[in-house]
Scaffold this motif. Structure first.
Motif, PDB file in Angstrom:
ATOM      1  N   LEU A 101       0.825  -1.210   0.000  1.00 37.37           N
ATOM      2  CA  LEU A 101       0.000   0.000   0.000  1.00 37.37           C
ATOM      3  C   LEU A 101       0.856   1.254   0.000  1.00 37.37           C
ATOM      4  O   LEU A 101       0.507   2.250  -0.639  1.00 37.37           O
ATOM      5  N   GLN A 102       1.983   1.217   0.702  1.00 34.59           N
ATOM      6  CA  GLN A 102       2.880   2.367   0.720  1.00 34.59           C
ATOM      7  C   GLN A 102       3.388   2.670  -0.693  1.00 34.59           C
ATOM      8  O   GLN A 102       3.493   3.830  -1.100  1.00 34.59           O
ATOM      9  N   ALA A 103       3.678   1.620  -1.452  1.00 32.32           N
ATOM     10  CA  ALA A 103       4.157   1.802  -2.819  1.00 32.32           C
ATOM     11  C   ALA A 103       3.074   2.410  -3.716  1.00 32.32           C
ATOM     12  O   ALA A 103       3.392   3.080  -4.714  1.00 32.32           O
ATOM     13  N   LYS A 104       1.829   2.196  -3.355  1.00 30.19           N
ATOM     14  CA  LYS A 104       0.706   2.766  -4.110  1.00 30.19           C
ATOM     15  C   LYS A 104       0.408   4.203  -3.682  1.00 30.19           C
ATOM     16  O   LYS A 104      -0.470   4.846  -4.248  1.00 30.19           O
ATOM     17  N   ARG A 105       1.128   4.695  -2.668  1.00 32.81           N
ATOM     18  CA  ARG A 105       0.944   6.048  -2.149  1.00 32.81           C
ATOM     19  C   ARG A 105      -0.515   6.305  -1.745  1.00 32.81           C
ATOM     20  O   ARG A 105      -1.134   7.284  -2.144  1.00 32.81           O
ATOM     21  N   ILE A 106      -1.040   5.398  -0.926  1.00 37.59           N
ATOM     22  CA  ILE A 106      -2.443   5.523  -0.551  1.00 37.59           C
ATOM     23  C   ILE A 106      -2.648   6.694   0.405  1.00 37.59           C
ATOM     24  O   ILE A 106      -1.709   7.170   1.055  1.00 37.59           O
ATOM     25  N   ASN A 107      -3.879   7.131   0.491  1.00 38.24           N
ATOM     26  CA  ASN A 107      -4.245   8.212   1.402  1.00 38.24           C
ATOM     27  C   ASN A 107      -3.947   7.787   2.847  1.00 38.24           C
ATOM     28  O   ASN A 107      -4.365   6.712   3.277  1.00 38.24           O
ATOM     29  N   PRO A 108      -3.222   8.589   3.621  1.00 36.48           N
ATOM     30  CA  PRO A 108      -2.852   8.180   4.985  1.00 36.48           C
ATOM     31  C   PRO A 108      -4.044   8.005   5.922  1.00 36.48           C
ATOM     32  O   PRO A 108      -3.917   7.369   6.973  1.00 36.48           O
ATOM     33  N   HIS A 109      -5.187   8.569   5.553  1.00 35.32           N
ATOM     34  CA  HIS A 109      -6.386   8.417   6.382  1.00 35.32           C
ATOM     35  C   HIS A 109      -7.207   7.184   6.010  1.00 35.32           C
ATOM     36  O   HIS A 109      -8.229   6.911   6.641  1.00 35.32           O
ATOM     37  N   SER A 110      -6.757   6.455   5.013  1.00 35.69           N
ATOM     38  CA  SER A 110      -7.453   5.227   4.629  1.00 35.69           C
ATOM     39  C   SER A 110      -7.395   4.213   5.771  1.00 35.69           C
ATOM     40  O   SER A 110      -6.528   4.280   6.652  1.00 35.69           O
ATOM     41  N   ILE A 111      -8.319   3.262   5.730  1.00 34.29           N
ATOM     42  CA  ILE A 111      -8.421   2.235   6.765  1.00 34.29           C
ATOM     43  C   ILE A 111      -7.818   0.931   6.242  1.00 34.29           C
ATOM     44  O   ILE A 111      -8.080   0.527   5.111  1.00 34.29           O
ATOM     45  N   VAL A 112      -7.015   0.292   7.085  1.00 35.95           N
ATOM     46  CA  VAL A 112      -6.431  -1.012   6.756  1.00 35.95           C
ATOM     47  C   VAL A 112      -6.931  -2.033   7.771  1.00 35.95           C
ATOM     48  O   VAL A 112      -6.640  -1.922   8.967  1.00 35.95           O
ATOM     49  N   MET A 113      -7.697  -2.998   7.297  1.00 35.78           N
ATOM     50  CA  MET A 113      -8.262  -4.039   8.161  1.00 35.78           C
ATOM     51  C   MET A 113      -7.549  -5.353   7.874  1.00 35.78           C
ATOM     52  O   MET A 113      -7.581  -5.854   6.750  1.00 35.78           O
ATOM     53  N   ILE A 114      -6.887  -5.904   8.876  1.00 35.43           N
ATOM     54  CA  ILE A 114      -6.078  -7.112   8.712  1.00 35.43           C
ATOM     55  C   ILE A 114      -6.807  -8.285   9.363  1.00 35.43           C
ATOM     56  O   ILE A 114      -7.185  -8.231  10.539  1.00 35.43           O
ATOM     57  N   HIS A 115      -6.983  -9.359   8.579  1.00 36.69           N
ATOM     58  CA  HIS A 115      -7.774 -10.496   9.066  1.00 36.69           C
ATOM     59  C   HIS A 115      -7.096 -11.809   8.702  1.00 36.69           C
ATOM     60  O   HIS A 115      -6.504 -11.947   7.629  1.00 36.69           O
ATOM     61  N   ASP A 116      -7.191 -12.775   9.602  1.00 33.47           N
ATOM     62  CA  ASP A 116      -6.710 -14.120   9.331  1.00 33.47           C
ATOM     63  C   ASP A 116      -7.703 -14.805   8.395  1.00 33.47           C
ATOM     64  O   ASP A 116      -8.878 -14.968   8.747  1.00 33.47           O
ATOM     65  N   ALA A 117      -7.227 -15.232   7.237  1.00 31.38           N
ATOM     66  CA  ALA A 117      -8.133 -15.876   6.281  1.00 31.38           C
ATOM     67  C   ALA A 117      -8.656 -17.204   6.799  1.00 31.38           C
ATOM     68  O   ALA A 117      -9.663 -17.710   6.293  1.00 31.38           O
ATOM     69  N   ASP A 118      -7.982 -17.768   7.827  1.00 33.27           N
ATOM     70  CA  ASP A 118      -8.480 -19.015   8.401  1.00 33.27           C
ATOM     71  C   ASP A 118      -9.412 -18.762   9.592  1.00 33.27           C
ATOM     72  O   ASP A 118      -9.639 -19.654  10.406  1.00 33.27           O
ATOM     73  N   ARG A 119      -9.954 -17.554   9.684  1.00 34.06           N
ATOM     74  CA  ARG A 119     -11.116 -17.276  10.539  1.00 34.06           C
ATOM     75  C   ARG A 119     -12.290 -17.068   9.574  1.00 34.06           C
ATOM     76  O   ARG A 119     -12.621 -15.933   9.221  1.00 34.06           O
ATOM     77  N   PRO A 120     -12.925 -18.139   9.153  1.00 36.80           N
ATOM     78  CA  PRO A 120     -13.892 -18.053   8.054  1.00 36.80           C
ATOM     79  C   PRO A 120     -15.247 -17.479   8.422  1.00 36.80           C
ATOM     80  O   PRO A 120     -16.045 -17.162   7.523  1.00 36.80           O
ATOM     81  N   ASN A 121     -15.535 -17.331   9.711  1.00 38.21           N
ATOM     82  CA  ASN A 121     -16.882 -16.907  10.121  1.00 38.21           C
ATOM     83  C   ASN A 121     -17.010 -15.406  10.349  1.00 38.21           C
ATOM     84  O   ASN A 121     -17.936 -14.965  11.036  1.00 38.21           O
ATOM     85  N   ILE A 122     -16.136 -14.616   9.796  1.00 36.56           N
ATOM     86  CA  ILE A 122     -16.259 -13.168   9.929  1.00 36.56           C
ATOM     87  C   ILE A 122     -17.573 -12.703   9.313  1.00 36.56           C
ATOM     88  O   ILE A 122     -18.014 -13.208   8.282  1.00 36.56           O
ATOM     89  N   THR A 123     -18.228 -11.753   9.972  1.00 38.13           N
ATOM     90  CA  THR A 123     -19.539 -11.276   9.528  1.00 38.13           C
ATOM     91  C   THR A 123     -19.461  -9.845   9.014  1.00 38.13           C
ATOM     92  O   THR A 123     -18.515  -9.111   9.316  1.00 38.13           O
ATOM     93  N   LEU A 124     -20.488  -9.449   8.277  1.00 34.96           N
ATOM     94  CA  LEU A 124     -20.550  -8.075   7.785  1.00 34.96           C
ATOM     95  C   LEU A 124     -20.647  -7.094   8.946  1.00 34.96           C
ATOM     96  O   LEU A 124     -20.093  -5.994   8.898  1.00 34.96           O
ATOM     97  N   ASP A 125     -21.342  -7.497   9.998  1.00 31.18           N
ATOM     98  CA  ASP A 125     -21.469  -6.632  11.179  1.00 31.18           C
ATOM     99  C   ASP A 125     -20.121  -6.419  11.853  1.00 31.18           C
ATOM    100  O   ASP A 125     -19.782  -5.298  12.258  1.00 31.18           O
ATOM    101  N   LEU A 126     -19.323  -7.476  11.965  1.00 31.48           N
ATOM    102  CA  LEU A 126     -18.009  -7.347  12.594  1.00 31.48           C
ATOM    103  C   LEU A 126     -17.093  -6.454  11.755  1.00 31.48           C
ATOM    104  O   LEU A 126     -16.341  -5.643  12.299  1.00 31.48           O
ATOM    105  N   ILE A 127     -17.168  -6.582  10.448  1.00 30.10           N
ATOM    106  CA  ILE A 127     -16.400  -5.702   9.568  1.00 30.10           C
ATOM    107  C   ILE A 127     -16.807  -4.251   9.793  1.00 30.10           C
ATOM    108  O   ILE A 127     -15.964  -3.369   9.960  1.00 30.10           O
ATOM    109  N   GLU A 128     -18.107  -4.001   9.821  1.00 27.46           N
ATOM    110  CA  GLU A 128     -18.612  -2.637   9.990  1.00 27.46           C
ATOM    111  C   GLU A 128     -18.163  -2.034  11.314  1.00 27.46           C
ATOM    112  O   GLU A 128     -17.700  -0.888  11.359  1.00 27.46           O
ATOM    113  N   ARG A 129     -18.260  -2.806  12.386  1.00 31.47           N
ATOM    114  CA  ARG A 129     -17.897  -2.264  13.694  1.00 31.47           C
ATOM    115  C   ARG A 129     -16.393  -2.006  13.795  1.00 31.47           C
ATOM    116  O   ARG A 129     -15.963  -1.074  14.458  1.00 31.47           O
TER     117      ARG A 129
END
Length: 241
Positions: A101-129
């Motif tokens: 993302l740094q190489a793409k010069r993204i906006n510093p106020h952008s949000i970066v959400m890091i998730h383990d792909a082997d936690r398969p039960n993530i919900t839309l509500d959890l993402i939103e919160r």
């Protein structure tokens, strides 16, 4: 289609570069099929369906980029994304995503959400919160209250004392930050092996207290064959016979 990295966006990072040897040494667990589709696709589908996620970064094992791209295409996932190679350790993979993302010069106020792909039960509500908490506090981690009894052991690995669990939580993912915070945290450390997750990295290197987002026992990590069997059982109940 050219993606606009300069505007404030939300980027989801799916960490899936681990080997998962405890389940199948010959096949990384992220690619094991459950109810007809690869394990990582369950979390990826949640990112696809979330209106808050603009871009997905898949961090995969060496040699698995083409296979991953093919799986994404066959699954019909159309959200803007990148597939990059990760490292031997979890935090190294997370750092590679942030450096992408740094190489793409993204906006510093952008949000970066890091998730383990082997936690398969993530919900839309959890993402939103998570996204809302990160926008408000610049740093957020998902966690649940510890329900098991806890004990500390002495040097001989024998029970020493019980630990008061009242103020103990179990940390999960996603863990979500403004880009400026997570990038700054990675810049401030030379030894990533000291950290088990991004929340601990941010806390130690920036002294910023991440906000805690309430998780769920269903948001468990598939680590062992028993975990995989539990997830398979739950998914098969949801599939039409």
């Amino acid at each position: 289609m050219i993606f606009d990295f300069s505007s404030e966006k939300t980027y989801a990072v799916l960490l899936m570069a681990g080997k998962g040897n405890r389940i199948d040494p010959a096949n990384p667990k992220q690619y094991i099929k459950v109810a007809g589709k690869e394990l990582f696709l369950y979390a990826a589908t949640a990112m696809e369906e979330s209106p808050l996620v603009d871009y997905v970064i898949y961090v995969v094992p060496q040699g698995e980029t083409e296979k991953t791209e093919s799986i994404i295409k066959d699954a019909g996932l159309k959200k803007a994304h990148a597939v990059i190679v990760g490292g031997d350790a979890r935090e190294v993979s997370a750092k590679y995503a942030v450096e992408y993302l740094q190489a793409k010069r993204i906006n510093p106020h952008s949000i970066v959400m890091i998730h383990d792909a082997d936690r398969p039960n993530i919900t839309l509500d959890l993402i939103e919160r998570n996204v809302e908490a990160a926008k408000k506090s610049q740093a957020a981690i998902t966690a649940v209250k510890c329900v098991d009894s806890l004990v500390s052991l002495n040097a001989e690995k024998k029970l020493q004392s019980y630990v008061n669990r009242e103020n103990i939580v179990c940390v999960q993912t996603p863990q979500t930050f403004t880009y400026a915070v997570i990038y700054g945290a990675f810049l401030r450390t030379a030894n990533l092996t000291e950290y088990t997750d991004e929340g601990s990295l941010v806390l130690k290197t920036t002294l910023r207290q991440p906000e805690i987002v309430e998780g769920s026992s269903e948001n468990f990590k598939v680590t062992t064959p028993a975990d995989l069997a539990l997830f398979e059982q739950a998914r098969n109940k949801h599939e039409p016979q």
